[in-house]
Design a protein around this motif. Structure first.
Motif, PDB file in Angstrom:
ATOM      1  N   PHE A 272     125.143  69.392  40.534  1.00  0.00           N
ATOM      2  CA  PHE A 272     124.348  69.397  39.316  1.00  0.00           C
ATOM      3  C   PHE A 272     124.173  67.967  38.803  1.00  0.00           C
ATOM      4  CE2 PHE A 272     124.850  73.897  39.143  1.00  0.00           C
ATOM      5  CZ  PHE A 272     123.998  74.394  38.169  1.00  0.00           C
ATOM      6  N   ALA A 273     125.286  67.236  38.729  1.00  0.00           N
ATOM      7  CA  ALA A 273     125.272  65.896  38.143  1.00  0.00           C
ATOM      8  C   ALA A 273     124.363  64.939  38.900  1.00  0.00           C
ATOM      9  CB  ALA A 273     126.688  65.338  38.092  1.00  0.00           C
ATOM     10  N   SER A 274     124.281  65.090  40.211  1.00  0.00           N
ATOM     11  CA  SER A 274     123.512  64.134  41.020  1.00  0.00           C
ATOM     12  C   SER A 274     122.009  64.323  40.885  1.00  0.00           C
ATOM     13  CB  SER A 274     123.906  64.248  42.489  1.00  0.00           C
ATOM     14  OG  SER A 274     123.523  65.507  43.019  1.00  0.00           O
ATOM     15  N   LYS A 275     121.578  65.410  40.256  1.00  0.00           N
ATOM     16  CA  LYS A 275     120.143  65.646  40.084  1.00  0.00           C
ATOM     17  C   LYS A 275     119.551  64.779  38.973  1.00  0.00           C
ATOM     18  CE  LYS A 275     120.042  69.043  43.086  1.00  0.00           C
ATOM     19  NZ  LYS A 275     119.347  68.918  44.367  1.00  0.00           N
ATOM     20  N   GLU A 276     120.410  64.250  38.108  1.00  0.00           N
ATOM     21  CA  GLU A 276     119.971  63.612  36.873  1.00  0.00           C
ATOM     22  C   GLU A 276     118.859  62.584  37.076  1.00  0.00           C
ATOM     23  OE1 GLU A 276     120.432  63.393  32.682  1.00  0.00           O
ATOM     24  OE2 GLU A 276     121.606  64.587  34.058  1.00  0.00           O
ATOM     25  N   HIS A 277     119.096  61.592  37.920  1.00  0.00           N
ATOM     26  CA  HIS A 277     118.117  60.518  38.067  1.00  0.00           C
ATOM     27  C   HIS A 277     117.129  60.782  39.185  1.00  0.00           C
ATOM     28  CE1 HIS A 277     119.754  58.019  34.940  1.00  0.00           C
ATOM     29  NE2 HIS A 277     120.927  58.461  35.341  1.00  0.00           N
ATOM     30  N   HIS A 278     117.470  61.695  40.076  1.00  0.00           N
ATOM     31  CA  HIS A 278     116.491  62.085  41.084  1.00  0.00           C
ATOM     32  C   HIS A 278     115.292  62.764  40.440  1.00  0.00           C
ATOM     33  CE1 HIS A 278     119.646  62.097  44.551  1.00  0.00           C
ATOM     34  NE2 HIS A 278     119.314  60.911  44.134  1.00  0.00           N
ATOM     35  N   TYR A 279     115.523  63.367  39.289  1.00  0.00           N
ATOM     36  CA  TYR A 279     114.409  64.000  38.571  1.00  0.00           C
ATOM     37  C   TYR A 279     113.327  62.977  38.237  1.00  0.00           C
ATOM     38  CZ  TYR A 279     111.809  66.042  34.692  1.00  0.00           C
ATOM     39  OH  TYR A 279     110.817  66.473  33.871  1.00  0.00           O
ATOM     40  N   TYR A 280     113.754  61.807  37.817  1.00  0.00           N
ATOM     41  CA  TYR A 280     112.794  60.789  37.407  1.00  0.00           C
ATOM     42  C   TYR A 280     112.214  60.034  38.602  1.00  0.00           C
ATOM     43  CZ  TYR A 280     114.983  61.674  32.909  1.00  0.00           C
ATOM     44  OH  TYR A 280     115.479  62.279  31.796  1.00  0.00           O
ATOM     45  N   ASP A 281     113.024  59.801  39.619  1.00  0.00           N
ATOM     46  CA  ASP A 281     112.625  58.922  40.708  1.00  0.00           C
ATOM     47  C   ASP A 281     112.073  59.653  41.926  1.00  0.00           C
ATOM     48  OD1 ASP A 281     113.274  56.529  39.417  1.00  0.00           O
ATOM     49  OD2 ASP A 281     115.376  56.770  39.916  1.00  0.00           O
ATOM     50  N   ASN A 282     112.274  60.955  41.999  1.00  0.00           N
ATOM     51  CA  ASN A 282     111.827  61.697  43.171  1.00  0.00           C
ATOM     52  C   ASN A 282     111.178  63.006  42.724  1.00  0.00           C
ATOM     53  OD1 ASN A 282     111.477  63.123  45.534  1.00  0.00           O
ATOM     54  ND2 ASN A 282     113.436  62.496  46.417  1.00  0.00           N
ATOM     55  N   PRO A 283     109.843  63.091  42.751  1.00  0.00           N
ATOM     56  CA  PRO A 283     109.154  64.294  42.278  1.00  0.00           C
ATOM     57  C   PRO A 283     109.621  65.571  42.955  1.00  0.00           C
ATOM     58  CG  PRO A 283     107.589  62.513  42.659  1.00  0.00           C
ATOM     59  CD  PRO A 283     108.915  62.054  43.211  1.00  0.00           C
ATOM     60  N   ARG A 284     110.110  65.454  44.211  1.00  0.00           N
ATOM     61  CA  ARG A 284     110.560  66.652  44.915  1.00  0.00           C
ATOM     62  C   ARG A 284     111.790  67.274  44.260  1.00  0.00           C
ATOM     63  NH1 ARG A 284     111.450  64.691  50.863  1.00  0.00           N
ATOM     64  NH2 ARG A 284     112.423  63.026  49.673  1.00  0.00           N
ATOM     65  N   LYS A 285     112.523  66.471  43.481  1.00  0.00           N
ATOM     66  CA  LYS A 285     113.732  66.960  42.834  1.00  0.00           C
ATOM     67  C   LYS A 285     113.465  67.561  41.457  1.00  0.00           C
ATOM     68  CE  LYS A 285     116.472  65.284  46.113  1.00  0.00           C
ATOM     69  NZ  LYS A 285     117.312  66.135  46.962  1.00  0.00           N
ATOM     70  N   GLN A 286     112.224  67.507  40.994  1.00  0.00           N
ATOM     71  CA  GLN A 286     111.936  67.937  39.634  1.00  0.00           C
ATOM     72  C   GLN A 286     112.101  69.435  39.442  1.00  0.00           C
ATOM     73  OE1 GLN A 286     108.242  66.363  38.196  1.00  0.00           O
ATOM     74  NE2 GLN A 286     108.760  64.258  38.711  1.00  0.00           N
ATOM     75  N   ASN A 287     112.083  70.206  40.520  1.00  0.00           N
ATOM     76  CA  ASN A 287     112.230  71.647  40.395  1.00  0.00           C
ATOM     77  C   ASN A 287     113.531  72.027  39.707  1.00  0.00           C
ATOM     78  OD1 ASN A 287     109.802  72.184  41.599  1.00  0.00           O
ATOM     79  ND2 ASN A 287     110.654  72.377  43.657  1.00  0.00           N
ATOM     80  N   PHE A 288     114.566  71.234  39.895  1.00  0.00           N
ATOM     81  CA  PHE A 288     115.853  71.531  39.272  1.00  0.00           C
ATOM     82  C   PHE A 288     115.728  71.575  37.752  1.00  0.00           C
ATOM     83  CE2 PHE A 288     119.700  69.796  37.223  1.00  0.00           C
ATOM     84  CZ  PHE A 288     120.585  70.821  37.519  1.00  0.00           C
ATOM     85  N   TYR A 289     115.034  70.606  37.180  1.00  0.00           N
ATOM     86  CA  TYR A 289     114.929  70.535  35.733  1.00  0.00           C
ATOM     87  C   TYR A 289     113.913  71.512  35.162  1.00  0.00           C
ATOM     88  CZ  TYR A 289     118.344  67.026  34.828  1.00  0.00           C
ATOM     89  OH  TYR A 289     119.541  66.383  34.697  1.00  0.00           O
ATOM     90  N   ASN A 290     113.238  72.236  36.022  1.00  0.00           N
ATOM     91  CA  ASN A 290     112.352  73.297  35.570  1.00  0.00           C
ATOM     92  C   ASN A 290     113.030  74.664  35.613  1.00  0.00           C
ATOM     93  OD1 ASN A 290     110.142  71.609  35.051  1.00  0.00           O
ATOM     94  ND2 ASN A 290     109.550  71.617  37.208  1.00  0.00           N
ATOM     95  N   THR A 291     114.279  74.720  36.062  1.00  0.00           N
ATOM     96  CA  THR A 291     115.010  75.985  36.094  1.00  0.00           C
ATOM     97  C   THR A 291     115.504  76.331  34.693  1.00  0.00           C
ATOM     98  OG1 THR A 291     117.122  74.904  36.571  1.00  0.00           O
ATOM     99  CG2 THR A 291     115.763  75.568  38.467  1.00  0.00           C
TER     100      THR A 291
END
Length: 356
Positions: A272-291
Motif C-alpha cells: 500500500f505504502a509504495s503506491k504513494e508516489h507512483h500515483y503521481y509519476d506513473n499513470p498506470r499506478k493511478q488505479n490504486f487511488y481510484n479504489t
C-alpha cells in the motif's frame, strides 16, 4: 484479521535520501535516465525530536520490533541515525529488537564500529543490521545495487560485528546474472561477520501473454538501456515467503506488522505504502487511488498519520478495523490479491530461502 497491541512489529522510514540507484526500487525513476528518484518524492530526514514526538514511550510500549527499512531511502543516510537508534533501544521494552536494512555503502568503519557498540550499551535488547549483498564481486553486485561499493560494505560489516553482541545478517536479490553464484556470495559474507543470509527472488517483473517474465528494461546513469532478467533457476529447498491460500488473508496483519511512511502515514503494508508516489509519476499506478479503500483512507488521512494521531488510536480506527477488513473480505484490491493470496498466478509469488 486485525492488529494487536502485543509485540507489534513496525517497519518505518526515517529518511528519503539514498546513495544507491537500484533500478527496481520504488524511489527510482527508471524510465527517464540517470536512475534519479521519482520527482514527487521530497527529500526529508526525521530528527531525533521528530521521533520522540511521534513515537513516545506510552505508544510503543506494545512494540516488540522496529525495523528502519526504507521504501523511500536508506536509514543510514539519516544524519541522526545513531541518536534515533539509541532512543529506540532505550525506550523499547527488554527483549525487543531494533533492526536496520541498508546497502551498507554509507559511512566509514569507525562509525560502524561505534554504532555496533550500541548493542553493548543496551544489552537487554537486540541491535540487528541486514546488509544488501547482491554479488560475489563488485561487477556482479553493482549490476543491481548501483552506486555502492562492495568492498566498503564488507569492511563496514566487519567493523559493526567487532563487539560480538550486535547481530549481522545479509540478503541478496536473485536475478539471472547472479543466480549461479549464491554459495560464493554466502561464503564471502560469512568471512565478514554475517550470521545468516536470505536470498530473495525479485517480485518486480511483469508477465507477458505467455506467462513468462519480461526482461526489466531501464535507462542507466548514462541514459543507455540495460536489462535485468528473472531468476529462472530452481533453487535448493525453496520455501514460500507466506503460506498463501486462495482467499485473501493479510499477511502483515497476521505477523502483527505495520508500515509507517517517511511522512508519518500509517499503512497496513509496504505494498500500500509504495503506491504513494507512483500515483503521481506513473499513470498506470493511478488505479490504486481510484479504489474505494484508497479514497476512504485519504478522506481521513490525518487520522492515519502518526505525526497527528497516536499510533494506538490509528490501529483502532474505522479504516483499519472496518473499511480495510471489508475490502479484504469482499472486494480485495490487486496488491492484496497479488501478495496475500494465490489468486494471481503461482509463478508470480515471491520466493525466499535462507541459510543459517
Amino acid at each position: 484479521m486485525k492488529w494487536k497491541y502485543d509485540k507489534l512489529y513496525l517497519t518505518i522510514d526515517v529518511t528519503t535520501h539514498c546513495n544507491a540507484k537500484c533500478p527496481q526500487c520504488a524511489r527510482t525513476d527508471f524510465m527517464s535516465g540517470g536512475l534519479k528518484k521519482v520527482k514527487s518524492l521530497p527529500l526529508v530526514h526525521w530528527t531525533l525530536a521528530d521521533i520522540e514526538k511521534a513515537y513516545p514511550a506510552d505508544q510503543i510500549d506494545c512494540v516488540g520490533s522496529i525495523t528502519m527499512s526504507g521504501i523511500w531511502g536508506d536509514a543510514m543516510m539519516n544524519p541522526y541515525i545513531y541518536d534515533i537508534t539509541d532512543y529506540f533501544l532505550k525506550t523499547l521494552s527488554d527483549n525487543s529488537t531494533v533492526s536496520i536494512i541498508t546497502n551498507g555503502s554509507i559511512r566509514d568503519e569507525e562509525f560502524w564500529w561505534k554504532f555496533g557498540y550500541l548493542a553493548i550499551k543496551h544489552n537487554t535488547k537486540t541491535l540487528d543490521v541486514c546488509f544488501d549483498i547482491d554479488g560475489a564481486n563488485q561487477e556482479m553486485h553493482s549490476r543491481y545495487r548501483k552506486n555502492t561499493d562492495l568492498s566498503k560494505i564488507l569492511n563496514n560489516m566487519l567493523a559493526f560485528s567487532d563487539n560480538g553482541k550486535s547481530t549481522v545478517r545479509c540478503q541478496t536479490v536473485i536475478f539471472k546474472h547472479n543466480q549461479k553464484y549464491l554459495k560464493q556470495i554466502l561464503n564471502l559474507t560469512k568471512k565478514f561477520g554475517s550470521q545468516s543470509h536470505k536470498f530473495i527472488r525479485s517480485d518486480r517483473f511483469v508477465l507477458d501473454d505467455n506467462n513468462n517474465y519480461k526482461p526489466f528494461k531501464y535507462l542507466n546513469e548514462n541514459g543507455k538501456e540495460e536489462i535485468l532478467e528473472w531468476a529462472d533457476n530452481q533453487f535448493d529447498d525453496p520455501v514460500p515467503e507466506h503460506n498463501l491460500r486462495k482467499e485473501v488473508v493479510c499477511t502483515w496483519a497476521k505477523k502483527n506488522q505495520i508500515k509507517i511512511n517517511y511522512d508519518g502515514q500509517v499503512w497496513p503494508c509496504c505494498y500500500f505504502a509504495s503506491k504513494e508516489h507512483h500515483y503521481y509519476d506513473n499513470p498506470r499506478k493511478q488505479n490504486f487511488y481510484n479504489t474505494d479503500i484508497a479514497k476512504k483512507y485519504n478522506e481521513m488521512r490525518l487520522k492515519n498519520n502518526i505525526k497527528y494521531t497516536p499510533l494506538k488510536q490509528i490501529l483502532n480506527n474505522v479504516w483499519f478495523n472496518g473499511y480495510l477488513q471489508e475490502s479484504i473480505s469482499q472486494n480485495p484490491i490487486d496488491p492484496c490479491r497479488r501478495y496475500c493470496s494465490t489468486q494471481i498466478k503461482d509463478a508470480d509469488k515471491h520466493l525466499t530461502f535462507s541459510y543459517k
